[in-house]
Enzyme design. Structure first.
Site, PDB file in Angstrom:
ATOM      1  N   LYS A  45       0.112   4.316  -0.374  1.00  0.00           N
ATOM      2  CA  LYS A  45      -0.515   5.526   0.180  1.00  0.00           C
ATOM      3  C   LYS A  45      -0.212   6.732  -0.727  1.00  0.00           C
ATOM      4  O   LYS A  45      -0.086   6.564  -1.923  1.00  0.00           O
ATOM      5  CB  LYS A  45      -0.056   5.765   1.616  1.00  0.00           C
ATOM      6  CG  LYS A  45      -0.089   4.493   2.482  1.00  0.00           C
ATOM      7  CD  LYS A  45       0.055   4.785   3.938  1.00  0.00           C
ATOM      8  CE  LYS A  45       0.190   3.473   4.693  1.00  0.00           C
ATOM      9  NZ  LYS A  45      -0.076   3.591   6.102  1.00  0.00           N
ATOM     10  N   GLY A  80       1.987   1.668  10.736  1.00  0.00           N
ATOM     11  CA  GLY A  80       2.974   2.746  10.668  1.00  0.00           C
ATOM     12  C   GLY A  80       3.639   3.064  11.990  1.00  0.00           C
ATOM     13  O   GLY A  80       4.308   4.090  12.131  1.00  0.00           O
ATOM     14  N   SER A  97       2.816  -2.807  10.247  1.00  0.00           N
ATOM     15  CA  SER A  97       4.263  -2.897  10.482  1.00  0.00           C
ATOM     16  C   SER A  97       4.858  -4.259  10.107  1.00  0.00           C
ATOM     17  O   SER A  97       5.742  -4.768  10.794  1.00  0.00           O
ATOM     18  CB  SER A  97       4.608  -2.528  11.931  1.00  0.00           C
ATOM     19  OG  SER A  97       4.219  -1.189  12.199  1.00  0.00           O
ATOM     20  N   ASN A 123       0.864  -1.180   0.000  1.00  0.00           N
ATOM     21  CA  ASN A 123       0.000   0.000   0.000  1.00  0.00           C
ATOM     22  C   ASN A 123       0.901   1.231   0.000  1.00  0.00           C
ATOM     23  O   ASN A 123       1.498   1.563   1.025  1.00  0.00           O
ATOM     24  CB  ASN A 123      -0.900  -0.015   1.253  1.00  0.00           C
ATOM     25  CG  ASN A 123      -1.764   1.230   1.337  1.00  0.00           C
ATOM     26  OD1 ASN A 123      -1.948   1.938   0.346  1.00  0.00           O
ATOM     27  ND2 ASN A 123      -2.282   1.511   2.515  1.00  0.00           N
ATOM     28  N   HIS A 166      -9.683   1.452   4.529  1.00  0.00           N
ATOM     29  CA  HIS A 166      -8.418   1.557   5.269  1.00  0.00           C
ATOM     30  C   HIS A 166      -8.659   2.456   6.477  1.00  0.00           C
ATOM     31  O   HIS A 166      -9.417   3.417   6.408  1.00  0.00           O
ATOM     32  CB  HIS A 166      -7.333   2.130   4.352  1.00  0.00           C
ATOM     33  CG  HIS A 166      -5.961   2.027   4.955  1.00  0.00           C
ATOM     34  ND1 HIS A 166      -5.523   2.885   5.935  1.00  0.00           N
ATOM     35  CD2 HIS A 166      -4.960   1.149   4.731  1.00  0.00           C
ATOM     36  CE1 HIS A 166      -4.297   2.525   6.286  1.00  0.00           C
ATOM     37  NE2 HIS A 166      -3.923   1.482   5.573  1.00  0.00           N
ATOM     38  N   GLU A 191      -7.021   4.753   7.738  1.00  0.00           N
ATOM     39  CA  GLU A 191      -6.756   6.188   7.497  1.00  0.00           C
ATOM     40  C   GLU A 191      -7.969   6.840   6.847  1.00  0.00           C
ATOM     41  O   GLU A 191      -8.289   7.992   7.128  1.00  0.00           O
ATOM     42  CB  GLU A 191      -5.498   6.337   6.623  1.00  0.00           C
ATOM     43  CG  GLU A 191      -4.228   6.008   7.414  1.00  0.00           C
ATOM     44  CD  GLU A 191      -3.070   5.490   6.586  1.00  0.00           C
ATOM     45  OE1 GLU A 191      -3.083   5.625   5.340  1.00  0.00           O
ATOM     46  OE2 GLU A 191      -2.129   4.924   7.189  1.00  0.00           O
ATOM     47  N   GLU A 231      -6.220  -5.119  10.014  1.00  0.00           N
ATOM     48  CA  GLU A 231      -5.145  -4.168  10.284  1.00  0.00           C
ATOM     49  C   GLU A 231      -5.417  -3.454  11.608  1.00  0.00           C
ATOM     50  O   GLU A 231      -6.141  -2.448  11.640  1.00  0.00           O
ATOM     51  CB  GLU A 231      -5.080  -3.112   9.173  1.00  0.00           C
ATOM     52  CG  GLU A 231      -4.786  -3.673   7.810  1.00  0.00           C
ATOM     53  CD  GLU A 231      -4.103  -2.628   6.943  1.00  0.00           C
ATOM     54  OE1 GLU A 231      -2.969  -2.872   6.532  1.00  0.00           O
ATOM     55  OE2 GLU A 231      -4.696  -1.553   6.719  1.00  0.00           O
TER      56      GLU A 231
HETATM   57  C1  PEP Z   1      -1.019   0.000   5.819  1.00  0.00           C
HETATM   58  O1  PEP Z   1      -0.887   1.121   5.388  1.00  0.00           O
HETATM   59  O2  PEP Z   1      -2.011  -0.648   5.501  1.00  0.00           O
HETATM   60  C2  PEP Z   1       0.019  -0.540   6.694  1.00  0.00           C
HETATM   61  C3  PEP Z   1      -0.168  -1.728   7.203  1.00  0.00           C
HETATM   62  O3  PEP Z   1       1.121   0.239   6.924  1.00  0.00           O
HETATM   63  P1  PEP Z   1       2.492  -0.217   7.638  1.00  0.00           P
HETATM   64  O4  PEP Z   1       2.915  -1.505   7.022  1.00  0.00           O
HETATM   65  O5  PEP Z   1       3.454   0.890   7.376  1.00  0.00           O
HETATM   66  O6  PEP Z   1       2.191  -0.387   9.092  1.00  0.00           O
END
Ligand code: PEP
Length: 253
Positions: free
Chosen positions: A11, A176, A216, A9, A98, A100, A170
């Site tokens: 972003k 992040g 992460s 992803n 997501h 976000e 998630e």
């Molecule tokens: C994401 O953006 O869906 C995500 C899991 O980010 P990260 O791997 O940076 O935690």
């Protein structure tokens, strides 16, 4: 046998030039024999889709995803993108819900239900994200919340449509942050999601739906996460911005 999926992803990162460089490295490295059975996906900015589709060319294990789409077919929604526009560009999957987007753009359960339906109607695969914030886990309400996220936006789909969905668990506290869910925490929630699907649909549908873990994921932790029986791969943010790191994650199955 469920698909093994490593989905990056991106972003709101990379200019088109940077994105094309990253995508061509990924496509090149994805030719490795050991990845022939792995689905590698890049969820990229809209502006990159057409060019990256060309970069992917006829690679059979690399796919392209969008990061959102609007719930209406078309109309006066300045700045938005429709499912038909994405389908027309050859997009394979669309990430929906997501955290976000739920947090910053206040996406509601009803909107996500409509978005899922419109994506499916346009022959693309929704990657439906769910997951709890830390406070919810601390209250021990994380299972209830994830069940509510799934049932409010997905469980009106009929079995044929639902069977086309990919789910990404998630936990918001792991996105992040560098903090990853433990293998036990991931497996426990993935098992719960599969059990919830079995209750609402059937065992055979529950067994065929890929459930990705996101939060992460890195080359150093992917192998143990991906070896959990109900974890079918990852949705990877930060670590997908480096082609070698991302491919190392894809090789962790
Ligand atoms: C994401 O953006 O869906 C995500 C899991 O980010 P990260 O791997 O940076 O935690």
């Amino acid at each position: 046998m469920r698909k093994k999926i490593a989905a990056g992803n991106w972003k709101m990162n990379t200019t088109l030039d940077e994105g094309l460089k990253l995508a061509s490295e990924v496509v090149h490295m994805a030719k490795d024999e050991s990845l022939s059975e792995t689905t590698i996906m890049m969820s990229v900015p809209y502006t990159h889709i057409e060019s990256i589709k060309k970069t992917i060319g006829n690679a059979t294990n690399v796919f392209i995803a969008a990061q959102n789409c609007h719930q209406e077919l078309s109309g006066a929604y300045t700045g938005e993108i429709s499912a038909a526009m994405l389908q027309n560009l050859g997009v394979d999957c669309v990430v929906l819900g997501h955290s976000e987007r739920r947090e910053y753009y206040k996406e509601t359960y009803a909107e996500l239900e409509s978005k899922t339906q419109i994506v499916l109607k346009h022959q693309m695969t929704p990657i439906f994200c769910c997951g709890e914030k830390l406070a919810t886990r601390e209250e021990n309400a994380h299972f209830d919340l994830v069940k509510e996220q799934l049932s409010s936006s997905l469980f009106e789909l009929d079995a044929v449509e639902f069977a086309k969905v990919i789910i990404a668990y998630e936990p918001v506290w792991a996105i992040g942050t560098g903090v990853t869910a433990s293998d036990e925490q991931a497996q426990e929630m993935h098992h719960f999601i599969r059990h919830t699907i079995a209750k609402n649909y059937s065992d055979s549908i529950a067994k065929q739906i890929p459930i990705l873990y996101g939060g992460s994921v890195k080359p150093a932790n992917a192998q143990t996460l991906f070896s959990c029986p109900d974890v079918d791969g990852g949705l990877i943010g930060g670590a997908s911005m480096d082609a070698q790191g991302f491919i190392d994650i894809a090789k962790s199955f």
